[in-house]
Design an enzyme around this catalytic site. Structure first.
Site, PDB file in Angstrom:
ATOM      1  N   HIS A  92       2.566  -2.416  10.885  1.00 42.91           N
ATOM      2  CA  HIS A  92       1.743  -1.779   9.839  1.00 42.91           C
ATOM      3  C   HIS A  92       0.273  -1.633  10.248  1.00 42.91           C
ATOM      4  CE1 HIS A  92      -0.359  -1.103   6.016  1.00 42.91           C
ATOM      5  NE2 HIS A  92      -1.176  -2.053   6.437  1.00 42.91           N
TER       6      HIS A  92
ATOM      7  N   GLU B 101      -7.360   6.776 -18.207  1.00 40.56           N
ATOM      8  CA  GLU B 101      -8.719   6.929 -17.646  1.00 40.56           C
ATOM      9  C   GLU B 101      -8.712   6.989 -16.123  1.00 40.56           C
ATOM     10  OE1 GLU B 101      -7.831   4.470 -19.713  1.00 40.56           O
ATOM     11  OE2 GLU B 101      -8.869   4.890 -21.603  1.00 40.56           O
TER      12      GLU B 101
HETATM   13  C1  LIG Z   1      -6.043  -0.402  -3.736  1.00 41.03           C
HETATM   14  C2  LIG Z   1      -5.673  -0.964  -2.406  1.00 41.03           C
HETATM   15  N1  LIG Z   1      -5.212  -2.238  -2.344  1.00 41.03           N
HETATM   16  C3  LIG Z   1      -4.916  -2.788  -1.158  1.00 41.03           C
HETATM   17  C4  LIG Z   1      -5.071  -2.094  -0.004  1.00 41.03           C
HETATM   18  C5  LIG Z   1      -4.788  -2.746   1.352  1.00 41.03           C
HETATM   19  N2  LIG Z   1      -3.537  -2.176   1.886  1.00 41.03           N
HETATM   20  C6  LIG Z   1      -3.534  -1.203   2.792  1.00 41.03           C
HETATM   21  S1  LIG Z   1      -1.999  -0.610   3.108  1.00 41.03           S
HETATM   22  C7  LIG Z   1      -1.307  -1.723   2.039  1.00 41.03           C
HETATM   23  C8  LIG Z   1       0.150  -1.724   1.744  1.00 41.03           C
HETATM   24  C9  LIG Z   1       0.993  -1.317   2.861  1.00 41.03           C
HETATM   25  O1  LIG Z   1       2.249  -0.907   2.394  1.00 41.03           O
HETATM   26  P1  LIG Z   1       2.600   0.618   2.288  1.00 41.03           P
HETATM   27  O2  LIG Z   1       1.707   1.256   1.328  1.00 41.03           O
HETATM   28  O3  LIG Z   1       4.042   0.696   2.032  1.00 41.03           O
HETATM   29  O4  LIG Z   1       2.241   1.184   3.711  1.00 41.03           O
HETATM   30  P2  LIG Z   1       3.078   1.018   5.043  1.00 41.03           P
HETATM   31  O5  LIG Z   1       2.912  -0.396   5.504  1.00 41.03           O
HETATM   32  O6  LIG Z   1       4.481   1.325   4.725  1.00 41.03           O
HETATM   33  O7  LIG Z   1       2.452   1.981   5.967  1.00 41.03           O
HETATM   34  C10 LIG Z   1      -2.280  -2.512   1.459  1.00 41.03           C
HETATM   35  C11 LIG Z   1      -2.006  -3.609   0.516  1.00 41.03           C
HETATM   36  C12 LIG Z   1      -5.549  -0.767  -0.103  1.00 41.03           C
HETATM   37  N3  LIG Z   1      -5.747  -0.006   0.950  1.00 41.03           N
HETATM   38  N4  LIG Z   1      -5.806  -0.238  -1.325  1.00 41.03           N
END
Ligand SMILES: Cc1ncc(C[n+]2csc(CCOP(=O)(O)OP(=O)(O)O)c2C)c(N)n1
Ligand SMILES: [Mg+2]
Length: 664
Positions: free
Chosen positions: A260, A409
């Site tokens: 990731h 909102e």
């Molecule tokens: C509002 C918010 N909370 C937390 C994050 C930190 N963050 C970045 S990606 C992610 C989650 C990753 O899971 P996914 O969205 O499924 O992405 P993937 O790993 O599949 O690329 C988080 C918690 C963020 N960018 N935005």
């Protein structure tokens, strides 16, 4: 080479660029671009109407990478398609200071980056606003000039965020049929498998919100193309859940959260090269692949030229109007209309709440500026955002100019950003000031992207009375003033409200919040000035012709109290001046001389604002006196609350006299 082979090589170019750029930067997110490379390749080579030689062409399809952490996907696509600014050097400088290739896509860094994403869920809400704007503009200018789609790639995280609920439900309600969400359904987030924290069914969820939704294999180009084909004929918004493998191609890290958000490492990258049969050096794109991408990029130019021919053939007046709105210029006659209106107000001197004053200003503005789109998050009657004759938008009729956003909102604020980014419209809307907290992540992005989005936020203090402390903003003005590039206006009467509205509209590169009262206020600006006094941020409302002993600074509803305190102090023999401070940010932007003159040299400085002190020290200094709130408010009739919390003319005069005596 077979079509499948060609597709694989084109998609693998994205994968290689992503893993190599992340490796070189020693930080970033390779998994998402590697997982979505197939979806993006089909979308960008077969569907998206985008001309790399003119990426800002108004009728282009919009592409929003809501999962902004996958930024290398977007940079790789723009590079491969041939967007001039997105050079291979930019990719090699991924995440470095002053590169165009920031960690998360930043609007303005390069054409083709339609919005700033990174805070999950925001891009999805922006895309709803863009698709909404398209429908509104198509209604006004016809499908000859406006006929494009909005595509989004959204991740698990985007869909887990609460804002996605609001965005999806308003899009479903409005039947935004040209909105297509490609869900990167990889079952992985940072902490590990999604099963740690999620057991819902996204397809069922979107269907329940009024969308078409289907499930496909996100690595099968035929399935991707068929699903996109179907989306193009849908009369509802479309969600395609694309089952993908995060980090696809990486031998040990694919399918796991290890891919990731960290470089894969040399060994893993070498393994991925073998698995993908990609034998080229980092950042080396072989000629056959580069050609395939460039040829795909050429599709857009023809479509763009056809559109330009239609624009050239359009009725001259419509063409001029379309171009003016896309440029974002205000119509001729606007400033004159506002000036005439202010002149009338100084003659009439009505005693109205500034929320009502805002409605009165909007009567003038919405008549003069046809591209405004108003709305409220279910507080129309309280926010006074619906001016005379503004018809509502409905799912079947986009000719209206007023949006009932429902109690959403955050989704509304994200969508307003998308509308502003789309261009051709000036979105404004309302809620209670206390619920600016529910808009804040989107407001912050509006400020970061310098978008003209305007909020009428009413019930701006304990002055709202009986609804009590849950509804009484106390820290919100300070919290909003803390956001860079955001103009926070707190007008004191009808005239200042008109001036602040005009400034909000004329400031093309910043969002604005107007904090407006529920309670009635007298007109204090009783002499017409052709200058917009609020443009200075602070100005002397009530001067004194001797050397002042006391300077009182106030905003909004507390100006009335300041003027009454001045009367008491004057009677007691203390020359006093009153300064109105409708906008901290505009005041801070004035020359040092102007600011020093406004702050003045009176030995006692007092600020009055029914909110916390934070931020006022820049004007009154450490030693300055502050009459305002120190904690939460209370439920009760508002006049009693002002007494209870000591925000009165008497308390102000008393404090000033005590200080003068202490100094003597
Ligand atoms: C509002 C918010 N909370 C937390 C994050 C930190 N963050 C970045 S990606 C992610 C989650 C990753 O899971 P996914 O969205 O499924 O992405 P993937 O790993 O599949 O690329 C988080 C918690 C963020 N960018 N935005
Ligand atoms: Mg995921």
């Amino acid at each position: 080479m077979t079509e499948t082979n060609k597709h694989q090589r084109m998609a693998n170019a994205i994968r290689a660029l992503a893993m190599d750029a992340v490796q070189k930067a020693r930080s970033g997110h390779p998994g998402m671009p590697m997982g979505t490379a197939d979806i993006a390749t089909v979308l960008f080579t077969k569907f998206l109407r985008f001309d790399p030689t003119d990426p800002q062409w108004p009728d282009r399809d919009r592409f929003v990478l809501s999962a902004g952490h996958g930024s290398m996907l977007l940079y790789a696509l723009l590079h491969l398609l041939g967007v001039e600014e997105m050079t291979i050097e930019e990719l090699q400088n991924f995440r470095q200071t002053d590169s165009r290739t920031a960690g998360h896509p930043e609007y303005g860094h390069a054409p083709g980056i339609e919005t700033t994403t990174g805070p999950l869920g925001q891009g999805l809400a922006n895309a709803v606003g863009m698709a909404f704007a398209e429908k509104l503009m198509a209604d006004r200018f016809g499908s000859d000039l406006v006929d494009h789609r909005t595509y989004v790639i959204a991740s698990d995280g985007d869909l887990m965020e609460g804002i996605s609920h609001e965005a999806i439900s308003i899009a479903g309600h409005l039947k935004l049929s040209k909105l297509v969400v490609l869900f990167d359904d990889n079952g992985i987030s940072i902490d590990g498998p999604l099963s740690l924290s999620e057991s819902g069914d996204q397809v069922a969820r979107f269907r329940a919100a009024g969308w078409n939704a289907s499930r496909i294999d996100g690595h099968n180009p035929d399935e991707i193309a068929a699903a996109l084909e179907a989306a193009c004929t849908s009369d509802l918004p479309t969600m395609i859940a694309c089952r993908t493998e995060i980090g696809h191609g990486a031998p040990t890290k694919a399918g796991t959260s290890a891919s990731h958000g960290a470089p894969l490492g040399d060994e893993e990258i070498a393994g991925a090269r073998r698995a993908l049969d990609w034998t080229h050096e980092p950042f080396d794109i072989p000629a056959d692949v580069r050609d395939s991408w460039r040829i795909a990029g050429l599709r857009g130019a023809a479509t763009r030229k056809e559109w330009e021919a239609r624009l050239a053939a359009a009725d001259g007046e419509a063409r001029g109007e379309f171009q003016r709105r896309i440029r974002g210029d205000l119509p001729p006659g606007f400033a004159e209309a506002m000036d005439a209106y202010r002149k009338q107000l100084t003659a009439d001197q009505p005693n109205v709440a500034t929320r009502k004053a805002s409605e009165m200003a909007l009567d003038v503005i919405n008549e003069a500026v046809e591209e405004t789109i108003g709305g409220s998050a279910d507080l129309t009657g309280s926010n006074n955002t619906r001016s005379k004759g503004l018809r509502e938008v409905t799912p079947d009729d986009f000719s209206g100019r007023y949006v009932h956003w429902g109690v959403r909102e955050h989704g509304m604020a994200g969508a307003l950003n998308g509308m502003a980014l789309h261009g051709g419209l000036i979105p404004y809307s309302g809620t209670f000031l206390v619920f600016s907290d529910y808009c804040r992540p989107s407001l912050r992005l509006a400020a970061l992207m310098r978008q003209r989005v305007i909020y009428a936020m009413t019930h701006d203090s304990i002055g709202l009375g009986e609804d009590g402390p849950t509804h009484q903003p106390v820290e919100h003005l300070a919290a909003l003033r803390a956001i860079p590039n955001l103009l926070v206006f707190r007008p004191a009467d009808v005239v200042e409200t008109a001036e602040c509205w005009q400034l909000a509209l004329e400031t093309r590169d910043a969002p604005s919040v107007l904090a407006l009262t529920r309670q009635g206020l007298p007109t204090v600006r009783v002499e017409h000035t052709s200058d917009n006094l609020c443009a200075r941020g602070a100005y002397e409302l009530s001067p004194v012709d001797q050397d002042a002993e006391v300077s009182i600074f106030a905003t909004g509803s507390e100006i009335e109290i300041a003027l009454a305190a001045k009367a008491l102090l004057t009677e007691a023999g203390h020359p006093t001046r009153v300064v109105s401070v409708p906008c901290f940010e505009l005041f801070a932007a004035q020359s040092e001389d102007y600011r020093a003159g406004i702050i003045g040299s009176a030995p006692v400085r007092i600020a009055i604002e029914a909110a916390i002190r934070q931020g006022w020290d820049r004007i009154i200094g450490d030693e300055g006196l502050f009459i305002g709130m120190e904690g939460f408010g209370a439920s009760g009739p508002y006049k009693e609350l002002y007494e209870k919390f000591g925000i009165t003319a008497e308390a102000t005069a008393r404090a000033a006299v005590e200080r003068l005596e202490a100094l003597a």
